[in-house]
Scaffold this active site. Structure first.
Site, mmCIF file in Angstrom:
data_model
loop_
_atom_site.group_PDB
_atom_site.id
_atom_site.type_symbol
_atom_site.label_atom_id
_atom_site.label_comp_id
_atom_site.label_asym_id
_atom_site.label_seq_id
_atom_site.Cartn_x
_atom_site.Cartn_y
_atom_site.Cartn_z
ATOM 1 N N ASP A 84 25.562 70.886 41.847
ATOM 2 C CA ASP A 84 26.853 70.214 42.059
ATOM 3 C C ASP A 84 28.060 71.143 42.112
ATOM 4 O OD1 ASP A 84 27.267 70.892 39.341
ATOM 5 O OD2 ASP A 84 26.606 68.918 38.656
ATOM 6 N N HIS A 132 18.184 75.696 41.729
ATOM 7 C CA HIS A 132 17.758 74.628 42.644
ATOM 8 C C HIS A 132 18.686 74.470 43.841
ATOM 9 C CE1 HIS A 132 15.430 72.722 39.039
ATOM 10 N NE2 HIS A 132 14.755 73.696 39.625
ATOM 11 N N CYS A 170 19.293 74.812 58.420
ATOM 12 C CA CYS A 170 18.385 74.441 59.508
ATOM 13 C C CYS A 170 17.045 75.130 59.260
ATOM 14 C CB CYS A 170 18.952 74.869 60.863
ATOM 15 S SG CYS A 170 17.720 74.654 62.186
ATOM 16 N N CYS A 214 16.383 77.598 62.778
ATOM 17 C CA CYS A 214 17.081 78.875 63.019
ATOM 18 C C CYS A 214 17.748 79.428 61.753
ATOM 19 C CB CYS A 214 18.123 78.707 64.129
ATOM 20 S SG CYS A 214 19.494 77.618 63.669
ATOM 21 N N CYS A 257 20.323 74.506 67.300
ATOM 22 C CA CYS A 257 18.995 74.582 67.924
ATOM 23 C C CYS A 257 18.232 73.251 67.868
ATOM 24 C CB CYS A 257 18.158 75.676 67.260
ATOM 25 S SG CYS A 257 17.517 75.202 65.654
ATOM 26 N N ASN A 305 21.911 68.624 23.461
ATOM 27 C CA ASN A 305 21.365 67.596 24.361
ATOM 28 C C ASN A 305 21.425 66.233 23.667
ATOM 29 O OD1 ASN A 305 20.147 67.435 27.031
ATOM 30 N ND2 ASN A 305 18.332 66.619 26.009
HETATM 31 P P1 NAD Z 1 17.142 65.392 33.491
HETATM 32 O O1 NAD Z 1 17.738 64.269 34.264
HETATM 33 O O2 NAD Z 1 15.676 65.508 33.409
HETATM 34 O O3 NAD Z 1 17.672 65.319 31.978
HETATM 35 C C1 NAD Z 1 19.000 65.331 31.607
HETATM 36 C C2 NAD Z 1 19.071 65.517 30.088
HETATM 37 O O4 NAD Z 1 20.438 65.546 29.735
HETATM 38 C C3 NAD Z 1 18.421 64.391 29.300
HETATM 39 O O5 NAD Z 1 17.629 64.949 28.269
HETATM 40 C C4 NAD Z 1 19.607 63.616 28.702
HETATM 41 O O6 NAD Z 1 19.327 63.104 27.412
HETATM 42 C C5 NAD Z 1 20.656 64.696 28.634
HETATM 43 N N1 NAD Z 1 22.024 64.226 28.763
HETATM 44 C C6 NAD Z 1 22.511 63.262 29.571
HETATM 45 N N2 NAD Z 1 23.841 63.157 29.441
HETATM 46 C C7 NAD Z 1 24.207 64.085 28.510
HETATM 47 C C8 NAD Z 1 25.438 64.478 27.954
HETATM 48 N N3 NAD Z 1 26.588 63.889 28.275
HETATM 49 N N4 NAD Z 1 25.446 65.494 27.046
HETATM 50 C C9 NAD Z 1 24.291 66.106 26.661
HETATM 51 N N5 NAD Z 1 23.086 65.759 27.168
HETATM 52 C C10 NAD Z 1 23.044 64.778 28.080
HETATM 53 O O7 NAD Z 1 17.829 66.697 34.008
HETATM 54 P P2 NAD Z 1 17.302 68.187 34.163
HETATM 55 O O8 NAD Z 1 16.612 68.610 32.910
HETATM 56 O O9 NAD Z 1 18.432 68.961 34.682
HETATM 57 O O10 NAD Z 1 16.202 68.106 35.308
HETATM 58 C C11 NAD Z 1 16.306 67.304 36.418
HETATM 59 C C12 NAD Z 1 16.516 67.992 37.743
HETATM 60 O O11 NAD Z 1 17.507 67.205 38.354
HETATM 61 C C13 NAD Z 1 17.096 69.339 37.735
HETATM 62 O O12 NAD Z 1 16.199 70.125 38.391
HETATM 63 C C14 NAD Z 1 18.380 69.281 38.586
HETATM 64 O O13 NAD Z 1 18.206 70.135 39.693
HETATM 65 C C15 NAD Z 1 18.419 67.924 39.140
HETATM 66 N N6 NAD Z 1 19.670 67.145 39.057
HETATM 67 C C16 NAD Z 1 20.864 67.745 39.223
HETATM 68 C C17 NAD Z 1 22.023 66.991 39.131
HETATM 69 C C18 NAD Z 1 23.339 67.687 39.304
HETATM 70 O O14 NAD Z 1 23.413 68.664 40.048
HETATM 71 N N7 NAD Z 1 24.382 67.244 38.606
HETATM 72 C C19 NAD Z 1 21.963 65.620 38.876
HETATM 73 C C20 NAD Z 1 20.701 65.022 38.733
HETATM 74 C C21 NAD Z 1 19.549 65.800 38.821
#
Ligand code: NAD
Length: 252
Positions: A104, A121, A129, A132, A157, A220
């Site tokens: 994000d 990620h 693309c 290309c 392309c 967390n």
């Molecule tokens: P996940 O969704 O598996 O877990 C998120 C964790 O964060 C959970 O354990 C939850 O309890 C905790 N959480 C939620 N809100 C919180 C807060 N306010 N404070 C503290 N903890 C909080 O996420 P992950 O472990 O990142 O894995 C999921 C995959 O999803 C990742 O690979 C990521 O690439 C992708 N993802 C990214 C985004 C983003 O870019 N914002 C959003 C969704 C998923």
């Protein structure tokens, strides 16, 4: 809370802190995570996001672009107090780097320099693309989707366009992963923020830290499988906890 004082103390003693973030660091910016109730997997089928499915099914590509158009919110999201607290670590000269699973761009928006953010990620702001390898800003491609094109193709392309993020079944960007592993061996404090620590191989990185005997802190909402490795575990909202930790750090 005793743990907040403890984590602040670990940061004060650290010269090279790494912060490893997951989707939970961005939920307070209005971006749902994947696995919490109401998260993204309660709306969409993860099977649609394997690279094999994306390449072989036009319907999967339609779903993806529809979701991307809806997910434009992601481009408008702003950093929350957790991102700002992490950026403060950089301002204080404590931060080695941020290793993020997120796509994000919010750490950069909060003020962590680009070269201090290792994205495991990818980054949602870009589209690539597969023919290309040209890259385009997502907003440029979404114009086409909003104009009625269900599955946009490469303007150069006509190849298949894919958001420049890692899909299930795809390899992680090796440069970012290797650099993250290398830096982890050399840090003196590793803080996990907002991750279930169940998505591999990203979740191997905090394991490397634990195995190397590096101090590990986990902030967390819910328990993680690595809590037993950690020097300090704080359960709560990152946007509440981290600013309180930083207040303490700055007291000294
Ligand atoms: P996940 O969704 O598996 O877990 C998120 C964790 O964060 C959970 O354990 C939850 O309890 C905790 N959480 C939620 N809100 C919180 C807060 N306010 N404070 C503290 N903890 C909080 O996420 P992950 O472990 O990142 O894995 C999921 C995959 O999803 C990742 O690979 C990521 O690439 C992708 N993802 C990214 C985004 C983003 O870019 N914002 C959003 C969704 C998923």
């Amino acid at each position: 809370m005793e743990e907040i004082v403890w984590l602040a103390q670990l940061i004060r003693e650290s010269k090279k802190t790494i912060v490893f973030t997951g989707a939970g660091v961005s939920t307070e910016s209005g971006i749902p995570d994947f696995r919490s109730p109401g998260g993204i997997w309660s709306k969409y089928d993860p099977e649609d996001f394997t690279i094999q499915r994306f390449l072989s099914s036009l319907d999967a590509r339609k779903t993806l672009w529809k979701m991307s158009a809806e997910g434009e919110l992601l481009m408008e999201a702003e950093p929350n107090p957790a991102h700002c607290a992490i950026a403060e670590l950089h301002q204080l000269g404590k931060l080695d780097c941020v290793i993020t699973q997120n796509i994000d761009n919010l750490h950069q928006k909060a003020g962590v320099p680009e070269d201090r953010v290792l994205e495991l990620h990818g980054n949602m702001q870009w589209v690539v693309c597969l023919g290309c390898h040209s890259r385009f800003p997502l907003l440029q491609i979404l114009q086409k989707v909003k104009g009625g094109t269900e599955v946009p193709d490469c303007p150069d392309c006509q190849g298949i366009l894919k958001p420049d993020v890692v899909f299930f079944g795809e390899a992680l960007p090796q440069d970012a992963f290797c650099e993250a592993a290398r830096r982890t061996q050399k840090c003196d404090l590793f803080i996990v923020v907002g991750s279930t620590l169940t998505v591999y191989p990203a979740a191997d990185i905090p394991i490397y830290a634990g195995e190397a005997g590096i101090r590990l802190a986990i902030v967390n909402l819910t328990p993680t499988p690595l809590d037993h490795y950690a020097t300090v575990v704080i359960q709560g909202e990152a946007g509440d906890i981290l600013p309180r930790v930083m207040e303490r750090v700055k007291l000294s």
